[in-house]
Write a protein that holds these residues in place. Structure first.
Motif, PDB file in Angstrom:
ATOM      1  N   VAL A  91       4.578   9.804  -1.681  1.00 33.10           N
ATOM      2  CA  VAL A  91       3.135   9.597  -1.806  1.00 33.10           C
ATOM      3  C   VAL A  91       2.726  10.350  -3.073  1.00 33.10           C
ATOM      4  N   THR A 116      -2.208   2.709  -6.694  1.00 30.79           N
ATOM      5  CA  THR A 116      -2.138   1.746  -5.584  1.00 30.79           C
ATOM      6  C   THR A 116      -1.482   0.458  -6.061  1.00 30.79           C
ATOM      7  N   PHE A 127       2.165   4.552   0.559  1.00 29.87           N
ATOM      8  CA  PHE A 127       0.829   5.141   0.714  1.00 29.87           C
ATOM      9  C   PHE A 127       0.262   5.553  -0.633  1.00 29.87           C
ATOM     10  N   ARG A 178      -1.381   1.627   2.383  1.00 31.39           N
ATOM     11  CA  ARG A 178      -2.258   2.487   3.188  1.00 31.39           C
ATOM     12  C   ARG A 178      -2.801   3.654   2.364  1.00 31.39           C
ATOM     13  N   LEU A 180      -4.487   7.317   2.311  1.00 32.37           N
ATOM     14  CA  LEU A 180      -4.688   8.580   3.020  1.00 32.37           C
ATOM     15  C   LEU A 180      -5.823   9.351   2.350  1.00 32.37           C
ATOM     16  N   LYS A 242      -3.959  10.847   9.432  1.00 32.69           N
ATOM     17  CA  LYS A 242      -2.951  11.851   9.076  1.00 32.69           C
ATOM     18  C   LYS A 242      -3.361  13.100   9.839  1.00 32.69           C
ATOM     19  N   PHE A 293       0.210   9.415  10.695  1.00 35.10           N
ATOM     20  CA  PHE A 293       0.999  10.083   9.661  1.00 35.10           C
ATOM     21  C   PHE A 293       1.024  11.558  10.053  1.00 35.10           C
TER      22      PHE A 293
END
Length: 390
Positions: A91, A116, A127, A178, A180, A242, A293
């Protein structure tokens, strides 16, 4: 029952570290274990960078290279590939903090969009991530959280923040990546939570794309989760979370004492651990509605998650459950989980050295304050050094 000793395997844990990187890690954790040294070192580093002393090279070759992927995303790609080869995802976290200008917030939002779109074509990066204060001033979140009256300028500013959230969430949704969203101090968090909830309602209809963060050292988070779960079910959207223990404990407790309110932090380490494990169990019991997460450096919580997954017949590779640790920390958890087929991701901070320093200083202080964390790292590093000698 999950095997209770997989995290002792240092050969797997440090397989990507050369002998010199192993020595550097040992030296750094040795330094971090000395609290006065961390306090002095943090102050000196801040000062040196502020007055432009030529210390970037030294920082870069020690603490920065251990805990960060590089100064830009290109720097990080070699690390991302190496991790993916051994079953660990990444990530990429653009860890620039404490900005105050609209142009800087726009630049951060655009950087998250870039990352992204980059992730969309890379299996190794499932992510993307951002901090609320990367997209807007702390003070405006605080004003809204504390229900203060907003000026017209405030309202415009908040609209811009919401627009950044929306642009990034929309890109994540279109890319199937996804998102976060980190959590910060309690006195600004309600505003960030509300905004995140708005994005979830809009973009999490088919599956969770937008994930909020629950800091489980706050005693009110399980209750918050349960209420949000009911709202989401009633409105027909999914949740993503998360879960972490939390990173601002001293600040939270000090402010509560200073302002004379009840601290939002659990009264003890045990109460925090219990809260984390309850939140973990609640989400695993409701996996059809909530994806998870698990951001933890705690071995017991990791074993507990593995055990609960086994009991509930949740496959190790079920894409709704991920484990995550910070780059440069708890490799014994990340790599050993990845080696036996669990979904694991390393958070890899990157950015200009000067801009990433607040993040690095927080990591060092956190390691100093978490009893046992640093000594466990040192024990394992020492064990691996001896294994290699033999």
């Amino acid at each position: 029952m999950a095997p209770m000793n997989i995290f002792d395997n240092t050969e797997t844990a440090f397989q990507l570290k050369s002998d010199s990187e192993l020595e550097r890690a040992y030296f750094l954790f040795k330094m971090i274990s000395m609290e006065p040294l961390v306090k002095i070192g943090s102050a000196v580093t801040k000062f040196a960078l502020n007055v432009n002393l030529p210390v970037e090279g030294l920082i870069r070759s020690t603490v920065f290279d251990h805990f960060c992927g590089g100064v830009n995303e290109r720097d990080c790609m070699g690390t991302v590939d190496r991790l993916h080869d051994v079953g660990v995802s990444s990530v990429l976290d653009f860890s620039v903090e404490g900005k105050e200008e609209d142009a800087q917030f726009d630049a951060t939002a655009n950087k998250v969009i870039e990352l992204t779109l980059l992730s969309k074509n890379m299996e190794a990066m499932p992510f993307c991530v951002f901090k609320p204060t990367g997209f807007g001033r702390f003070k405006i979140y605080q004003k809204i959280t504390e229900n203060q009256a907003l000026t017209e300028n405030d309202k415009e500013e908040w609209k811009s923040i919401e627009s950044r959230y929306d642009k990034v969430s929309k890109t994540a949704h279109a890319s199937g990546i996804r998102l976060l969203i980190d959590a910060e101090e309690s006195w600004m968090q309600d505003a960030a939570d509300e905004l995140c909830e708005k994005m979830m309602e809009k973009y999490n209809v088919d599956r969770p794309i937008v994930f909020n963060t629950l800091q489980c050292y706050r005693w009110d988070r399980l209750e918050y989760l349960k209420k949000l779960h009911q709202r989401a079910k009633a409105k027909g959207y999914k949740l993503g979370f998360k879960i972490v223990r939390g990173a601002y404990m001293e600040k939270e407790n000090d402010r509560a004492i200073e302002k004379g309110y009840k601290s939002p932090i659990c009264e003890s380490k045990k109460a925090t651990d219990d809260n984390f494990n309850e939140v973990l169990a609640y989400i695993l019991n409701n996996l059809d509605d909530i994806e998870l997460f698990i951001g933890t450096h705690n071995e017991y919580s990791s074993y507990l998650a593995m055990e609960l997954m086994e009991q509930k017949g949740i496959s190790k590779s079920d894409d709704r459950v991920w484990f995550g640790q910070l780059f440069g920390m708890s490799d014994h958890i990340s790599f050993n989980l990845g080696a036996i087929g669990y979904n694991v991701a390393k958070y890899i901070p990157f950015g200009p050295v000067k801009d990433v320093m607040p993040y690095l200083i927080r990591r060092a202080e956190e390691n100093t304050s978490v009893a046992g964390q640093t000594s466990r790292e040192l024990t394992l590093l020492k064990k691996e050094k001896q294994r290699r000698k033999l």
